[in-house]
Motif scaffolding. Structure first.
Motif, PDB file in Angstrom:
ATOM      1  N   ARG A  19       0.833  -1.204   0.000  1.00 10.48           N
ATOM      2  CA  ARG A  19       0.000   0.000   0.000  1.00 10.48           C
ATOM      3  C   ARG A  19       0.867   1.254   0.000  1.00 10.48           C
ATOM      4  O   ARG A  19       0.573   2.223  -0.695  1.00 10.48           O
ATOM      5  CB  ARG A  19      -0.914   0.011   1.228  1.00 10.48           C
ATOM      6  CG  ARG A  19      -1.812   1.234   1.247  1.00 10.48           C
ATOM      7  CD  ARG A  19      -2.663   1.342   2.478  1.00 10.48           C
ATOM      8  NE  ARG A  19      -3.411   2.590   2.447  1.00 10.48           N
ATOM      9  CZ  ARG A  19      -4.126   3.055   3.456  1.00 10.48           C
ATOM     10  NH1 ARG A  19      -4.212   2.357   4.579  1.00 10.48           N
ATOM     11  NH2 ARG A  19      -4.769   4.194   3.357  1.00 10.48           N
ATOM     12  N   LEU A  20       1.955   1.239   0.768  1.00  7.96           N
ATOM     13  CA  LEU A  20       2.840   2.403   0.804  1.00  7.96           C
ATOM     14  C   LEU A  20       3.489   2.630  -0.557  1.00  7.96           C
ATOM     15  O   LEU A  20       3.588   3.774  -1.024  1.00  7.96           O
ATOM     16  CB  LEU A  20       3.903   2.216   1.885  1.00  7.96           C
ATOM     17  CG  LEU A  20       4.923   3.352   2.030  1.00  7.96           C
ATOM     18  CD1 LEU A  20       4.224   4.681   2.284  1.00  7.96           C
ATOM     19  CD2 LEU A  20       5.902   3.044   3.164  1.00  7.96           C
ATOM     20  N   CYS A  21       3.920   1.570  -1.200  1.00  2.23           N
ATOM     21  CA  CYS A  21       4.535   1.706  -2.527  1.00  2.23           C
ATOM     22  C   CYS A  21       3.541   2.259  -3.542  1.00  2.23           C
ATOM     23  O   CYS A  21       3.878   3.140  -4.346  1.00  2.23           O
ATOM     24  CB  CYS A  21       5.086   0.364  -2.992  1.00  2.23           C
ATOM     25  SG  CYS A  21       6.497  -0.229  -2.057  1.00  2.23           S
ATOM     26  N   ARG A  22       2.317   1.762  -3.505  1.00  2.00           N
ATOM     27  CA  ARG A  22       1.307   2.251  -4.450  1.00  2.00           C
ATOM     28  C   ARG A  22       0.972   3.714  -4.181  1.00  2.00           C
ATOM     29  O   ARG A  22       0.785   4.499  -5.122  1.00  2.00           O
ATOM     30  CB  ARG A  22       0.050   1.390  -4.346  1.00  2.00           C
ATOM     31  CG  ARG A  22       0.250  -0.046  -4.829  1.00  2.00           C
ATOM     32  CD  ARG A  22      -1.028  -0.853  -4.713  1.00  2.00           C
ATOM     33  NE  ARG A  22      -2.074  -0.335  -5.594  1.00  2.00           N
ATOM     34  CZ  ARG A  22      -3.302  -0.842  -5.662  1.00  2.00           C
ATOM     35  NH1 ARG A  22      -3.626  -1.892  -4.899  1.00  2.00           N
ATOM     36  NH2 ARG A  22      -4.181  -0.341  -6.487  1.00  2.00           N
ATOM     37  N   ALA A  23       0.898   4.092  -2.900  1.00  2.00           N
ATOM     38  CA  ALA A  23       0.616   5.491  -2.563  1.00  2.00           C
ATOM     39  C   ALA A  23       1.747   6.393  -3.021  1.00  2.00           C
ATOM     40  O   ALA A  23       1.515   7.515  -3.492  1.00  2.00           O
ATOM     41  CB  ALA A  23       0.401   5.626  -1.057  1.00  2.00           C
TER      42      ALA A  23
END
Length: 249
Positions: A19-23
């Motif tokens: 999720r952090l990478c996508r954000a």
């Protein structure tokens, strides 16, 4: 049984880091229609305040500006009272409305109401459209993802303790939990150096303009412009008046 705890640890690490990478990828893309900032753009006081400290700083700056002109009273106890109900711009009018119908309220409640007011939202949107501020959605998404990775790291630390509680004689399982923990901590480390900029209020172009601002160290008590500039960029700690610092704290 301990494998179930290991699976939970890996799931927490993978989901939160993904999720952090996508954000981060989403935040790296400028929104459609964002304009390139003008090289000769000069920041106003409201713009300095927002890019340095967000809506909270804008509220503090507005209260001090009005207070220095005796259009608003700031008490050391942390209450603000409107003296002149006619705001000179949208930000002032929003702050006056945030004090409520009685024209008096504690500073924390004014901050909360003013942060979501039309005047502050319009300021934020104008800076975002100019490419000077980080879009609100991107900043909030990154901040939420970072909190999720931190929570996952805490959960991973709990999992081996739970596993050894069920099998106290078998401590050979502990190294297996090191990998998901390292993955979560590594993701946080990368975020600290590569993604942290997206959790700030100012975009890179905005930070460049802020660095060009001549902020006085220890502004003269009678120089209103110096005081307001120092407040906008550095916050209430830059105010020479202890009564004002107490009111805003």
């Amino acid at each position: 049984m301990w494998m179930l705890f290991l699976l939970v640890a890996w799931a927490a690490a993978i989901v939160s880091c993904t999720r952090l990478c996508r954000a981060a990828v989403a935040a790296a893309d400028l929104p459609d229609g964002a304009a390139a900032p003008a090289a000769d753009h000069t920041l106003g006081l409201y713009e300095m305040a927002f890019l340095s400290g967000g809506p909270r700083r804008v509220t503090e700056l507005t209260m001090v500006m009005m207070g220095r002109e005796r259009r608003l009273l700031l008490a050391r106890t942390g209450w603000a009272t409107v003296v002149d109900p006619d705001g000179r711009d949208a930000v002032e009018r929003s702050l006056i409305a945030a004090t409520g119908p009685e024209g008096q309220a504690p500073v924390p409640s004014i901050r909360a109401a003013h942060a979501t007011s039309d005047g502050v939202r319009a300021l934020a949107q104008r800076l975002t459209d100019a490419g000077l501020a980080v879009p609100t959605a991107a900043r909030e998404s990154i901040s939420a993802a970072i909190r999720e990775v931190r929570a996952a790291a805490a959960l991973i630390l709990v999992m081996p303790a739970a596993a050894t509680t069920l099998s106290p004689a078998d401590r050979s399982v502990l190294p297996w939990f090191a990998l998901p923990l390292l993955a979560a901590l590594g993701c946080l480390a990368v975020a600290r150096f590569e993604i942290h900029a997206y959790t700030r209020w100012a975009a890179p172009a905005g930070r460049d303009l802020l660095r060009a601002v001549d902020v006085p160290h220890g502004p003269a008590p009678d120089d209103s412009r110096q005081i307001l500039t120092a407040l906008a960029v550095r916050g209430p700690s830059a105010l020479p008046d202890p009564a004002l610092r107490a009111a805003l704290s």
